[in-house]
Scaffold this active site. Structure first.
Site, PDB file in Angstrom:
ATOM      1  N   ILE A 130      -3.729   4.035   1.569  1.00 17.02           N
ATOM      2  CA  ILE A 130      -4.133   4.121   2.971  1.00 17.02           C
ATOM      3  C   ILE A 130      -5.356   5.039   3.112  1.00 17.02           C
ATOM      4  O   ILE A 130      -6.134   4.889   4.049  1.00 17.02           O
ATOM      5  CB  ILE A 130      -2.956   4.587   3.870  1.00 17.02           C
ATOM      6  CG1 ILE A 130      -3.286   4.363   5.353  1.00 17.02           C
ATOM      7  CG2 ILE A 130      -2.574   6.028   3.567  1.00 17.02           C
ATOM      8  CD1 ILE A 130      -2.110   4.598   6.290  1.00 17.02           C
ATOM      9  N   TYR A 185       0.826  -1.207   0.000  1.00 18.40           N
ATOM     10  CA  TYR A 185       0.000   0.000   0.000  1.00 18.40           C
ATOM     11  C   TYR A 185       0.861   1.258   0.000  1.00 18.40           C
ATOM     12  O   TYR A 185       2.039   1.224   0.322  1.00 18.40           O
ATOM     13  CB  TYR A 185      -0.980   0.011   1.181  1.00 18.40           C
ATOM     14  CG  TYR A 185      -0.393   0.369   2.524  1.00 18.40           C
ATOM     15  CD1 TYR A 185      -0.399   1.687   2.983  1.00 18.40           C
ATOM     16  CD2 TYR A 185       0.146  -0.601   3.359  1.00 18.40           C
ATOM     17  CE1 TYR A 185       0.124   2.021   4.227  1.00 18.40           C
ATOM     18  CE2 TYR A 185       0.665  -0.287   4.600  1.00 18.40           C
ATOM     19  CZ  TYR A 185       0.652   1.032   5.028  1.00 18.40           C
ATOM     20  OH  TYR A 185       1.177   1.364   6.258  1.00 18.40           O
ATOM     21  N   CYS A 186       0.226   2.356  -0.395  1.00 15.28           N
ATOM     22  CA  CYS A 186       0.864   3.671  -0.379  1.00 15.28           C
ATOM     23  C   CYS A 186      -0.181   4.681   0.094  1.00 15.28           C
ATOM     24  O   CYS A 186      -1.024   4.343   0.919  1.00 15.28           O
ATOM     25  CB  CYS A 186       1.437   4.030  -1.757  1.00 15.28           C
ATOM     26  SG  CYS A 186       0.209   4.149  -3.069  1.00 15.28           S
ATOM     27  N   ARG A 187      -0.172   5.883  -0.434  1.00 12.05           N
ATOM     28  CA  ARG A 187      -1.175   6.864  -0.028  1.00 12.05           C
ATOM     29  C   ARG A 187      -2.462   6.701  -0.834  1.00 12.05           C
ATOM     30  O   ARG A 187      -3.533   6.573  -0.275  1.00 12.05           O
ATOM     31  CB  ARG A 187      -0.649   8.300  -0.185  1.00 12.05           C
ATOM     32  CG  ARG A 187      -1.616   9.341   0.386  1.00 12.05           C
ATOM     33  CD  ARG A 187      -1.237  10.762   0.044  1.00 12.05           C
ATOM     34  NE  ARG A 187      -1.435  11.082  -1.356  1.00 12.05           N
ATOM     35  CZ  ARG A 187      -2.617  11.378  -1.913  1.00 12.05           C
ATOM     36  NH1 ARG A 187      -3.701  11.374  -1.193  1.00 12.05           N
ATOM     37  NH2 ARG A 187      -2.699  11.644  -3.194  1.00 12.05           N
TER      38      ARG A 187
END
Length: 134
Positions: free
Chosen positions: A124, A96-98
């Site tokens: 996220i 995952y990332c932003r």
């Protein structure tokens, strides 16, 4: 005439097979990783402590907020750090990332490096569950 008919039939059959192969390859993305929803990821994380939850954002972003028990390897250094920090290439990895853009880049990089069970969790910002802050 039969010979020409047989050649045409073989070419048509070959073309049909190529279309089927292409269609199924594109349906899975042809990327080597799979997308996973937050809901499905949460279910699996709750029952399998061996899953690696990988945050590919910057250290500052990770410090600000992260999903509990996630490992940080920024996407910019994933090719250099993954071999040491993720030695089991068959481990299940949720990335995952932003917002989901860097997680795709990182997922592709991991697959290119030979990781076999990579899932793009996305961002996220779409994670409706617990988040650690600071």
């Amino acid at each position: 005439m039969t010979n020409i008919s047989g050649i045409i039939n073989n070419k048509v059959l070959g073309l049909i097979l190529l279309i089927i192969i292409f269609a199924f390859g594109c349906a899975s993305g042809g990327s080597g990783y799979e997308n996973i929803s937050a809901e499905e990821a949460k279910k699996q994380l709750d029952v399998d402590s061996e899953i690696i939850l990988l945050d590919v954002r910057t250290p500052a972003e990770h410090f600000e907020a992260n999903i509990p028990n996630s490992l940080l390897i920024p996407v910019d250094v994933i090719k250099q750090e993954a071999p040491e920090l993720l030695p089991d290439k068959d481990a299940t990895i949720f990335v995952y990332c932003r917002s989901g853009r860097r997680s795709v880049t990182a997922s592709l990089a991991l697959v290119e490096m030979g990781y076999t069970s990579v899932y793009n969790l996305g961002g996220i910002i779409d994670w409706p569950y617990e988040i650690q802050r600071g």
